[in-house]
Structure formats: structure tokens, C-alpha cells
Motif scaffolding. Structure first.
Motif, mmCIF file in Angstrom:
data_model
loop_
_atom_site.group_PDB
_atom_site.id
_atom_site.type_symbol
_atom_site.label_atom_id
_atom_site.label_comp_id
_atom_site.label_asym_id
_atom_site.label_seq_id
_atom_site.Cartn_x
_atom_site.Cartn_y
_atom_site.Cartn_z
ATOM 1 N N LEU A 1 0.767 -1.100 -0.062
ATOM 2 C CA LEU A 1 -0.089 0.105 0.126
ATOM 3 C C LEU A 1 0.848 1.388 0.000
ATOM 4 O O LEU A 1 0.706 2.275 -0.343
ATOM 5 N N LEU A 2 2.024 0.723 0.878
ATOM 6 C CA LEU A 2 2.727 2.247 1.317
ATOM 7 C C LEU A 2 3.857 2.244 -0.474
ATOM 8 O O LEU A 2 3.599 3.718 -0.833
ATOM 9 N N ASN A 3 3.888 1.758 -0.839
ATOM 10 C CA ASN A 3 4.517 1.660 -2.371
ATOM 11 C C ASN A 3 3.313 1.903 -3.746
ATOM 12 O O ASN A 3 4.172 3.401 -4.114
ATOM 13 N N LEU A 4 2.243 1.323 -3.086
ATOM 14 C CA LEU A 4 1.345 2.392 -4.094
ATOM 15 C C LEU A 4 0.884 3.636 -4.367
ATOM 16 O O LEU A 4 0.635 4.624 -4.794
ATOM 17 N N ALA A 5 0.563 4.297 -2.921
ATOM 18 C CA ALA A 5 0.477 5.221 -2.563
ATOM 19 C C ALA A 5 1.563 6.525 -2.347
ATOM 20 O O ALA A 5 1.703 7.064 -3.462
ATOM 21 N N LYS A 6 3.095 6.094 -3.012
ATOM 22 C CA LYS A 6 4.191 6.973 -3.178
ATOM 23 C C LYS A 6 3.972 7.166 -4.692
ATOM 24 O O LYS A 6 4.188 8.187 -5.371
ATOM 25 N N ARG A 7 3.662 5.830 -5.874
ATOM 26 C CA ARG A 7 3.412 6.006 -6.729
ATOM 27 C C ARG A 7 2.205 6.526 -7.121
ATOM 28 O O ARG A 7 2.187 7.070 -8.686
ATOM 29 N N ASP A 8 1.360 7.188 -6.600
ATOM 30 C CA ASP A 8 0.316 7.815 -6.648
ATOM 31 C C ASP A 8 0.577 8.972 -7.340
ATOM 32 O O ASP A 8 0.641 9.819 -7.837
ATOM 33 N N GLY A 9 1.575 9.791 -6.445
ATOM 34 C CA GLY A 9 2.123 10.918 -6.542
ATOM 35 C C GLY A 9 2.558 11.292 -7.727
ATOM 36 O O GLY A 9 3.129 12.511 -8.374
ATOM 37 N N GLY A 10 3.328 10.237 -8.684
ATOM 38 C CA GLY A 10 3.266 10.232 -9.792
ATOM 39 C C GLY A 10 5.353 9.181 -9.667
ATOM 40 O O GLY A 10 5.730 9.560 -9.324
ATOM 41 N N LEU A 11 4.367 8.313 -11.205
ATOM 42 C CA LEU A 11 5.876 7.564 -10.785
ATOM 43 C C LEU A 11 6.623 7.903 -12.486
ATOM 44 O O LEU A 11 6.312 8.549 -13.026
ATOM 45 N N LYS A 12 7.979 7.420 -11.470
ATOM 46 C CA LYS A 12 8.726 8.831 -12.383
ATOM 47 C C LYS A 12 9.757 7.211 -13.327
ATOM 48 O O LYS A 12 10.198 6.583 -12.547
ATOM 49 N N VAL A 13 9.754 7.285 -14.337
ATOM 50 C CA VAL A 13 10.210 6.680 -15.200
ATOM 51 C C VAL A 13 11.187 6.862 -16.069
ATOM 52 O O VAL A 13 11.848 8.269 -16.495
ATOM 53 N N GLU A 14 12.552 5.992 -15.737
ATOM 54 C CA GLU A 14 13.839 6.671 -16.031
ATOM 55 C C GLU A 14 14.207 5.356 -17.076
ATOM 56 O O GLU A 14 14.744 3.855 -16.493
ATOM 57 N N PHE A 15 15.003 6.096 -18.316
ATOM 58 C CA PHE A 15 14.959 4.741 -19.390
ATOM 59 C C PHE A 15 16.758 4.627 -19.947
ATOM 60 O O PHE A 15 17.003 5.252 -19.443
ATOM 61 N N SER A 16 16.824 3.469 -20.033
ATOM 62 C CA SER A 16 18.350 3.197 -20.345
ATOM 63 C C SER A 16 18.390 1.819 -21.244
ATOM 64 O O SER A 16 17.518 1.622 -21.431
ATOM 65 N N GLU A 17 19.719 2.085 -21.402
ATOM 66 C CA GLU A 17 19.912 0.944 -23.005
ATOM 67 C C GLU A 17 20.326 -0.324 -22.375
ATOM 68 O O GLU A 17 20.711 -0.180 -21.235
ATOM 69 N N VAL A 18 19.203 -1.281 -22.677
ATOM 70 C CA VAL A 18 19.762 -2.385 -22.308
ATOM 71 C C VAL A 18 19.951 -3.249 -23.547
ATOM 72 O O VAL A 18 19.571 -3.080 -24.646
ATOM 73 N N ASP A 19 20.456 -4.746 -23.356
ATOM 74 C CA ASP A 19 19.774 -5.804 -24.507
ATOM 75 C C ASP A 19 19.480 -7.298 -24.708
ATOM 76 O O ASP A 19 19.335 -7.422 -23.390
ATOM 77 N N ALA A 20 19.280 -7.932 -25.105
ATOM 78 C CA ALA A 20 18.412 -9.303 -24.561
ATOM 79 C C ALA A 20 19.669 -10.143 -22.837
ATOM 80 O O ALA A 20 18.677 -10.693 -22.457
ATOM 81 N N SER A 21 21.223 -9.868 -22.706
ATOM 82 C CA SER A 21 21.264 -10.366 -21.895
ATOM 83 C C SER A 21 20.724 -10.093 -20.268
ATOM 84 O O SER A 21 20.536 -10.368 -19.646
ATOM 85 N N TYR A 22 19.752 -8.021 -20.360
ATOM 86 C CA TYR A 22 19.547 -8.026 -19.731
ATOM 87 C C TYR A 22 17.444 -9.335 -19.175
ATOM 88 O O TYR A 22 17.700 -9.163 -17.820
ATOM 89 N N PHE A 23 17.175 -9.409 -19.917
ATOM 90 C CA PHE A 23 15.516 -10.598 -20.021
ATOM 91 C C PHE A 23 16.210 -12.101 -19.399
ATOM 92 O O PHE A 23 16.266 -12.446 -18.656
ATOM 93 N N GLU A 24 17.216 -12.350 -20.453
ATOM 94 C CA GLU A 24 18.296 -13.515 -20.391
ATOM 95 C C GLU A 24 18.877 -13.895 -18.933
ATOM 96 O O GLU A 24 18.830 -14.739 -18.160
ATOM 97 N N LYS A 25 19.551 -12.426 -18.216
ATOM 98 C CA LYS A 25 19.593 -12.873 -16.806
ATOM 99 C C LYS A 25 18.104 -12.810 -16.074
ATOM 100 O O LYS A 25 18.311 -14.213 -15.182
#
Ligand code: ADP
Length: 254
Positions: free
Chosen positions: A92-116
Motif C-alpha cells: 500500500l505504501l508503494n502504491l501511495a508513493k507511486r500515486d504521486g507520479g511514477l518516475k520512469v528512467e529509461f536506460s539502454e539494455v540488450d537481450a542479456s538483461y532479460f536472459e539474466k
């Protein structure tokens, strides 16, 4: 003519002002309703474990001479409820914090991100006696929010385990075509009835309350997953798997 024009003008402006004031206040009323629902649902969810805990503690009081060993069942059930409440309050705390706005931070990944990530899932699936497999067809770098997408994958993977039987198969496919990344999770579990498909992304919605509670679910995972995918500018959908089970499909522009 003058009087009729004036009256019609007055009537039009009256209706327009009523309509505009409603329209203007709508977001405030909606936000209030949402918050009220959230608080009601959260209180409702806490009421059950608290009632169980109260019963268990009262039982302990009624048998003052009993030893800890005599009461081990009571104590361990009470602990389970306390653990459940802890998980719920931190969700609930996590959700309440996110209600203030979810901060999205994009970074570059490749296939190995998913494989891990999927390497870990293999172990977890093995421990739960499920057969896990994955395919990743992603060439070159893509831009996503690493931690948010990992959270979504974990929610879907956890659900695939929770809502399926031992020895069934769970698959995750990640595929990039042009700019579009498609993530599919497929399980052979209990499936979701058409009438429930629209509601499962709502907060606190659970198809089978008794069964879900037993599995430790609060109906918050998918609403969080949707909130994250929306914030990342993507889409999440649910479909039936064949011959049985559920498929979640995520589309993201990367
Ligand atoms: P919960 O914590 O209860 O699992 P979710 O928001 O993640 O909450 O899911 C909402 C409901 O959707 C669940 O209670 C369950 O009934 C249903 N559900 C989610 N994932 C699956 C799945 N893979 N197979 C069948 N039912 C599912």
C-alpha cells in the motif's frame, strides 16, 4: 422579441454555467472517489487478518496454562497473519508513493538483461515444480526502465506460478520487431473468465477471493503492472492460452 432573446440568452448561460462547473469539478470528485475507494478497500483487506489475529490471541488468553508447544498452531497462524499484513502495508505504501507520479528512467539494455532475469526464474520455477522456458529475440540495444520492467515481469511470473498447478509449463517470450517490443507470459493455469478479464487490472480485484487469499494475493499486482506499463507509454492485455491458461501481452515502443 427583446424579452424572449434575453430569457433564452439567460437560460443558455445558466445551463452552460451548470455544465461547465460540473465539468470543472469532475476531476476533483473523481480523485476524491478514487481515494475513498482505496481507503475503504485497504481497511477491508486489513480487517480480515486483524480479526483472525484477535481470535487467535483470545484463544491463547483462554488457556493460560498451555505451553508454547501446545499453542504452536495458534502462534504460527498468528505469525502468518502478521506477515500478510506487513506485505499488504508495504504494498500500500508503494502504491501511495507511486500515486504521486511514477518516475520512469529509461536506460539502454540488450537481450542479456532479460536472459539474466529469466535465469533466476528458472530456479524459482524449479523450486515450485513448474517448467519454465523463455525465448528472447532482441537484437541490439533497447531503451526501457530496467527496474520497472523487472517489477512487471516478476508480478506476471509470480502470478503464473500462483495460479497454476505443479508440473505445468510457464513460458516468457520477448520479441522485438522494428520499434515494438512484445513481452508475452504464457501459463497453463486456471485461466481467467471473460467477465473478469476487464476487472483484474483494478486495485484489490481478485477473481476468487478465498483461493487468492490463501495464496497470499491482495489484488494489487496487476494494477501496479498496468500503472507501470501505462507510465512507460505501453499497453498490457490479457488473453486465453490454448488449450488452457492465461497469456499476458505487453507492447512497448523501445
Ligand atoms: P493478486 O495479488 O491477488 O495475485 P493481481 O492483481 O496480481 O493480484 O491479480 C488479480 C487477480 O487476477 C488474481 O487474484 C487472480 O484471480 C487473477 N490472475 C492474475 N494472474 C493470473 C493468472 N496468470 N492466471 C489466472 N488468474 C490470474
Amino acid at each position: 422579441i427583446i424579452i424572449t432573446t434575453m430569457v433564452s440568452f439567460w437560460l443558455i448561460s445558466l445551463f452552460a454555467s451548470i455544465y461547465l462547473s460540473n465539468w470543472y469539478q469532475r476531476p476533483i470528485i473523481d480523485a476524491y472517489e478514487k481515494q475513498k475507494n482505496f481507503v475503504e478497500n485497504a481497511s477491508h483487506e486489513l480487517r480480515t487478518p486483524l480479526a483472525i489475529l484477535q481470535n487467535r490471541l483470545e484463544l491463547l488468553f483462554q488457556r493460560p496454562t498451555a505451553t508454547i508447544i501446545d499453542e504452536s498452531e495458534n502462534i504460527s497462524q498468528s505469525l502468518t497473519e502478521v506477515r500478510n499484513m506487513r506485505i499488504l502495508t508495504s504494498n500500500l505504501l508503494n502504491l501511495a508513493k507511486r500515486d504521486g507520479g511514477l518516475k520512469v528512467e529509461f536506460s539502454e539494455v540488450d537481450a542479456s538483461y532479460f536472459e539474466k532475469i529469466f535465469k533466476n526464474y528458472e530456479l524459482l520455477a524449479e523450486n515450485s515444480q513448474r517448467h519454465f522456458s523463455s525465448t528472447v529475440t532482441v537484437k541490439g540495444p533497447i531503451k526501457i526502465d530496467e527496474s520497472l520492467i523487472r517489477q512487471v515481469l516478476t508480478i506476471l511470473f509470480d502470478n503464473a506460478i500462483k495460479y497454476s498447478e505443479p508440473n505445468s509449463k510457464i513460458k516468457i517470450q520477448v520479441d522485438k520487431q522494428g520499434q515494438m517490443l512484445t513481452i508475452k507470459t504464457l501459463d497453463e493455469g486456471f485461466g481467467i473468465a471473460d467477465a473478469d478479464k476487464r476487472k483484474i487490472f483494478d486495485r484489490f480485484y481478485r477473481v476468487d477471493k478465498a483461493r487468492t487469499r490463501q495464496k497470499g494475493g491482495f489484488g494489487l499486482g496487476l494494477s501496479l503492472a498496468k500503472q507501470i506499463i501505462d507510465a512507460c507509454g505501453g499497453r498490457i492485455e490479457v488473453q486465453d492460452n490454448q488449450p488452457q491458461g492465461t497469456v499476458f501481452i505487453i507492447k512497448l515502443k523501445v
